[in-house]
Design a protein around this motif. Structure first.
Motif, PDB file in Angstrom:
ATOM      1  N   ASP B 225      42.222  34.191  42.099  1.00 13.75           N
ATOM      2  CA  ASP B 225      40.826  34.336  42.469  1.00 13.75           C
ATOM      3  C   ASP B 225      40.804  35.315  43.646  1.00 13.75           C
ATOM      4  N   GLU B 226      40.021  36.394  43.501  1.00 14.86           N
ATOM      5  CA  GLU B 226      40.103  37.465  44.504  1.00 14.86           C
ATOM      6  C   GLU B 226      39.763  36.986  45.913  1.00 14.86           C
ATOM      7  N   LYS B 227      38.878  36.002  46.007  1.00 16.61           N
ATOM      8  CA  LYS B 227      38.488  35.514  47.350  1.00 16.61           C
ATOM      9  C   LYS B 227      39.663  34.860  48.070  1.00 16.61           C
ATOM     10  N   THR B 228      40.322  33.914  47.396  1.00 11.79           N
ATOM     11  CA  THR B 228      41.453  33.243  48.060  1.00 11.79           C
ATOM     12  C   THR B 228      42.666  34.178  48.135  1.00 11.79           C
ATOM     13  N   THR B 233      42.674  41.823  42.469  1.00  9.73           N
ATOM     14  CA  THR B 233      43.762  41.564  41.526  1.00  9.73           C
ATOM     15  C   THR B 233      44.053  42.845  40.736  1.00  9.73           C
ATOM     16  N   THR B 331      47.814  29.744  45.742  1.00  5.60           N
ATOM     17  CA  THR B 331      46.799  30.615  45.143  1.00  5.60           C
ATOM     18  C   THR B 331      46.783  31.987  45.811  1.00  5.60           C
TER      19      THR B 331
END
Lengths: 332, 332
Positions: B225-228, B233, B331
Motif C-alpha cells: 500500500d503506497e501510504k504505508t 510501488t 508492510t
C-alpha cells in the motif's frame, strides 16, 4: 630466513619480493571480476612498499620474526592501496605510477566498490596474524583507517580554503601519512613482542619519518630531475596545492611582487602560465625556502633516528637507519 | 536490564532506543566536518535497526547479556549504513528514507570519504567489545564486509546482463543481505558464549531470514500500500531491476505476449510506459508469481524458525520467532 650478511638494499629487495608474493595471493579468488580484477591491478602496480617493510623491520627490531609479520605487512599495503583508489577518484587523477587509475581504466562505481573490497581484504590479511595481542593490533589498524580518512577530509577542505597555517598543514599530513607509518611501527612491534618502551620509541620514529617523507615529497615536486622523477616537476603548483613549500614561502617572503605571485597560485587554484613555475622556483631559492624545507626534512629524520637509541643493536635496527636515509635521499 | 514482562514489541523499542543512543555517540567527535556531519546524518536517519537487534537477541538466546553486545550491535548498523551511502552513489539515488542521500545533500567525494570513515567507525565500535573470542568476532565481521561488496558487485554486473538465473539471484542476495544477518547471529552468539551447535543454528536461522526478507522486499515493491510503503510501488520495474518476481515470471510464464512484456523490462532497462506497471502486476497475479513468491518467503521463514529448535527456551528465543514474524508480515 633472510641472510644477514646481505646488504640492506639486498634485504630490502628480499622483503619486497616476499610482500609482493603475499599481495598476489589476495586476489586468488577471481569472482566477481568487478572487485578482484581492479584489486589485482592496483596491488600489482608496484611502489616502494615502504609501509610493509617498516612493519616487518619494527617486528624484527624488537626480536620478532619477519614471517610472523608478513600477513600484517600485506594488510597495511592493501589498506594503503585502498586509499590510492579512492583518493584518485576524488582528485580526478587519470594516472598513477605510469598506469591508468582504477576509475579511469574501469569506471567510478568499480573504483568505489573495489576500494571498499580492499578494506575487507586488508582486515582479512591482518586477522591471519597469530598473536596474543591481536585485539590491540586490530585497534591500531582501525585507528589508522580513521586517521587517514580524517587527513584526506582535511586535505580536501584545505583545497577550498584561502588560508592554511603551517601547523594545520602538519596536522593534516600527520593524519594522512604519519599515522599509517606509526601504525606499521606499532603493529610490527606488537607482533614482535616489544616492550611498551620499544613500541613507543618505534611509533615516534615512524611519526617523524612520515613528516620528513611528506615534506620531502613536496620538495621533490620542485627540485627533482624529471627523468628519475618519472613525471613533470611543478605538478603541485599547477594544481594549486597548498604544500609545505608554498605555505612556508607565504609565511617568509616579504617582497610584494613575489608575495603576489605566490598568492596567485592559491587564488587562481593553480598556476595558469607555465612560465610562472620557474619564477616561483626562483622565489623559493632566493628566499631560502628550499633550504628551510631541507632542514625540516633533516630535522625530522634526525629526530626519528634518535628515537631508535633505546632499541637494541641488531641488523633490523641498522636497516631502520638505512631506511630513513633511503627516504631522505630518494629522487622519486 | 530489560523488563522481561514487556511484550516483544515493547522490548524491540527498548533495544532500538539503546542502539540509537550508542549510534549517536559515534560522531561525538565533530571534526573534520566532511566526515562527521554526513556520518551523523546517515546514522540518525532511522530504519528498523533489525541487524543490531538480531545481534543482541542472538547474544541473549545463548545466555549472554544484551549490554555486552551493544557495541558490536552498533558496529553492524554502522557497517550497514556505510553500504547505504556507497550504494546510493552507485545507484544515483536521490532520496533514502524520505531524506536526501549523502552524495545529494553534500557531494560525491564527501559520500565516498564519509562512507570509508563509517567502516573505520564500525571496526572501532566492534573492537570495544570485551570478549575472549574477539579474534573470531573480527574475522566474522570482515567476512561480512567482503561478502557484501561481492554481492553489490554481482548486483551491478547483473544489471548489465540480459539473463540471470534464479540461482544466481539467490547467490547475489545471499551475499548482499543474508551474509550480514548471518554475521549478526554469529557475533551475537560468540559474545554470548554460545556453543558451536548454537552458533551454527543461529547462523542458519539468520541466513534463511535474510532470503525471506529480500524476496519479501521484492514483493512489497509490487503489492504494498503506497501510504504505508512511503513511496510509489513499481520502482523496481521502473528501474528494470531483475527481482525474484521478474526472474520467476520469466521462468514460468509461457504466453508469448506476456513473455514479451516481461522481457521488455530487461531489454529497455526499465518500464518506459506507466501503464505497463499494472499490466505486469496482472501477469504476476494470473501466473501465480505472487503466490509463488509468498510461498518462498514462508518457506524460508519456516526453515529459519526450525533452526531455533535446538536453542533453549527463553524470552530471547520467543523474540527471535516474533522477529521472523514481524519481518514476514511487514508492510514497508
Amino acid at each position: 630466513m633472510p641472510d644477514f650478511n646481505k646488504s640492506s638494499s639486498q634485504r630490502y629487495n628480499h622483503y619486497k619480493s616476499l610482500i609482493e608474493q603475499r599481495l598476489a595471493s589476495v586476489t586468488d579468488k577471481k569472482l566477481p571480476r568487478g572487485i578482484y580484477e581492479p584489486a589485482e591491478y592496483i596491488l600489482a602496480g608496484g611502489g616502494k612498499r615502504i609501509r610493509p617493510l617498516l612493519l616487518i623491520l619494527c617486528c624484527e627490531a624488537v626480536g620478532g620474526k619477519s614471517e610472523d609479520a608478513l600477513n600484517a605487512a600485506a594488510a597495511i599495503e592493501i589498506l594503503h592501496n585502498f586509499t590510492l583508489v579512492h583518493d584518485d577518484i576524488m582528485d580526478n587523477a587519470d594516472t598513477r605510477r605510469g598506469r591508468e587509475t582504477v576509475h579511469k581504466k574501469w569506471d567510478r562505481d568499480t573504483a568505489i566498490l573495489s576500494g571498499d573490497g580492499l578494506i575487507g581484504f586488508a582486515y582479512k590479511f591482518l586477522l591471519l596474524t597469530k598473536s596474543p595481542r591481536i585485539h590491540d593490533i586490530a585497534k591500531s589498524f582501525t585507528t589508522a583507517i580513521i586517521e587517514v580518512c580524517e587527513g584526506q577530509s582535511y586535505d580536501k577542505e584545505f583545497e577550498l580554503r584561502k588560508e592554511v597555517s603551517i601547523d594545520e598543514y602538519i596536522m593534516m599530513i600527520n593524519k594522512k601519512t604519519s599515522e599509517l607509518l606509526k601504525c606499521c611501527a606499532e603493529i610490527g612491534a606488537l607482533i614482535g613482542g616489544g616492550t611498551p618502551g620499544e613500541i613507543t620509541a618505534l611509533k615516534d620514529y615512524a611519526l617523524n619519518i612520515g613528516l620528513a617523507f611528506q615534506i620531502q615529497d613536496d620538495m621533490l615536486d620542485i627540485t627533482a630531475d624529471e627523468k628519475t622523477f618519472g613525471k613533470k616537476t611543478g605538478g603541485d603548483l599547477r594544481e594549486g596545492k597548498k604544500t609545505y613549500l608554498l605555505l612556508k614561502a607565504l609565511e617568509v617572503v616579504k617582497d610584494p611582487v613575489s608575495r603576489q605571485k605566490l598568492q596567485s597560485v592559491i587564488d587562481n587554484k593553480g598556476v595558469k602560465n607555465e612560465n610562472d613555475i620557474p619564477e616561483i622556483k626562483k622565489i623559493y631559492e632566493t628566499n631560502g625556502i628550499l633550504e628551510s624545507c631541507s632542514k625540516a626534512v633533516e630535522d625530522y629524520t634526525t629526530e626519528a633516528n634518535s628515537k631508535l637509541d633505546i632499541i637494541k643493536e641488531s641488523h633490523a635496527k641498522d636497516m631502520l637507519c638505512w631506511f630513513s636515509g633511503m627516504l631522505l635521499n630518494r629522487t622519486s
